[in-house]
Design an enzyme around this catalytic site. Structure first.
Site, PDB file in Angstrom:
ATOM      1  N   TYR A 185       0.830  -1.217   0.000  1.00 58.92           N
ATOM      2  CA  TYR A 185       0.000   0.000   0.000  1.00 58.92           C
ATOM      3  C   TYR A 185       0.861   1.263   0.000  1.00 58.92           C
ATOM      4  CZ  TYR A 185      -4.245  -2.634   0.628  1.00 58.92           C
ATOM      5  OH  TYR A 185      -5.309  -3.460   0.425  1.00 58.92           O
ATOM      6  N   SER A 186       2.094   1.126  -0.442  1.00 58.44           N
ATOM      7  CA  SER A 186       3.080   2.200  -0.330  1.00 58.44           C
ATOM      8  C   SER A 186       2.650   3.512  -1.007  1.00 58.44           C
ATOM      9  CB  SER A 186       4.387   1.717  -0.959  1.00 58.44           C
ATOM     10  OG  SER A 186       5.283   2.789  -1.112  1.00 58.44           O
ATOM     11  N   ASN A 187       2.614   4.571  -0.207  1.00 58.81           N
ATOM     12  CA  ASN A 187       2.356   5.901  -0.776  1.00 58.81           C
ATOM     13  C   ASN A 187       3.502   6.320  -1.689  1.00 58.81           C
ATOM     14  OD1 ASN A 187      -0.018   6.228   0.705  1.00 58.81           O
ATOM     15  ND2 ASN A 187       1.087   7.049   2.466  1.00 58.81           N
TER      16      ASN A 187
END
Ligand SMILES: *Cc1c(COP(=O)(O)O)cnc(C)c1O
Length: 305
Positions: free
Chosen positions: A63-65
């Protein structure tokens, strides 16, 4: 670039007579949200200026921004991107990875064990063998040039006359930059988004500054990181609903919680001007909205409000 700020108030803030502004880095760009834009900007600029446009490779969770922002930036500027993602490929891809893939990012999934050793030269070598030439961007986009770019955030604010500023900490590059660039009289409060002691968080910050051969400025408080990274508990879930869709659940919500607790305990004198740095990350909400909805009603105690 212009960074907007919005005045913010609630019963607690009125009771304690505080003047609170949210610095809306989250609104700087619809996709490259928040601090990630500032961290990527030097790399993008260098790549475009050199005319070479080497592919950019970086690392992150699913879910890395950071990977999300990098994928969009690559798409926008016509630079190929490769995302090394921790853990197994989810099937179907989650919305974050779907976006990244639709913007042309090549996704490369590695086991958690391999991911932990991602800075080992053998691992890097294997990546070069597989993907050919690329520029490696550290996890979270954190590097001395990213710290400098974050220091520069202050120069885009219409007003920076704050007594206190709060920001979250992940890799610490953003907080180190804000510390470096802050007005002398503004006191920075750093809130870790992971479970580490204040002392550990402080040493992360000092490492960033040491790499740049600058000493720690005065006017810093570092808090203990009170909950594990990526975990939303019932209190946070419940607090999220006080301002639905304002804070991202992993970073800025924890900062807001810390702010409320500090205000409750009269840390800020009446009349203080307080800035809350909204570092973005709203895309990550898609990964835990259902958890927030499930947990919020479970919270029984009083909120720090
Ligand atoms: C990545 C991120 C952070 C942490 O920034 P660091 O520079 O790694 O400390 C804070 N807030 C949000 C919303 C983020 O996505």
């Amino acid at each position: 670039m212009h960074i907007s700020s919005s005045s913010y108030s609630n019963a607690l803030i009125r009771q304690k007579c505080l003047d609170v502004s949210i610095i809306r880095l989250d609104l700087c760009h619809p996709q490259i949200s928040g601090n990630k834009w500032f961290k990527l900007e030097p790399v993008l600029k260098r790549s475009l200026d050199s005319g070479k446009r080497r592919p950019l490779l970086s690392f992150g969770g699913c879910y890395s921004n950071h990977l999300h922002a990098l994928a969009y930036a690559g798409y926008h500027y016509g630079i190929a991107t490769i995302g090394v993602v921790r853990g197994e490929m989810p099937s179907p891809l989650n919305p974050t990875l779907q976006d990244a893939e639709s913007w042309g990012m090549k996704l490369h999934f590695v086991s958690r064990l391999e991911y932990r050793n991602k800075t080992h030269p053998d691992f890097t070598q294997a990546l070069y063998e597989q993907f050919g030439d690329f520029e490696l961007i550290p996890e979270g986009g954190s590097s001395p040039e990213a710290v400098l770019s974050c220091a520069n955030i202050w120069s885009f604010l219409a007003e920076s006359d704050f007594d206190y500023a709060l920001c979250p900490l992940g890799t610490g590059a953003t907080a180190a930059g804000l510390l470096l660039g802050k007005p002398r009289d503004c006191h920075l409060v750093v809130v870790p988004a992971l479970q580490i002691s204040a002392q550990e968080a402080r040493s992360i910050l000092s490492q960033h500054l040491t790499e740049m051969s600058v000493s720690m400025p005065e006017g810093l408080t570092v808090l203990d990181g009170s909950s594990p990274y990526g975990k939303v508990n019932a209190e946070l879930a419940s607090l999220w609903y006080k301002n639905p869709n304002l804070w991202d659940p992993l970073y800025t919500l924890k900062m807001y919680q810390a702010f409320c607790r500090l205000a409750m305990s009269d840390t800020f004198p009446h009349g203080s001007r307080v800035a809350l740095f909204h570092t973005g990350g709203m895309q990550g909400l898609r990964g835990c909205k259902s958890r927030i909805e499930r947990l919020a009603p479970e919270f029984q105690g009083p909120l720090p409000l």
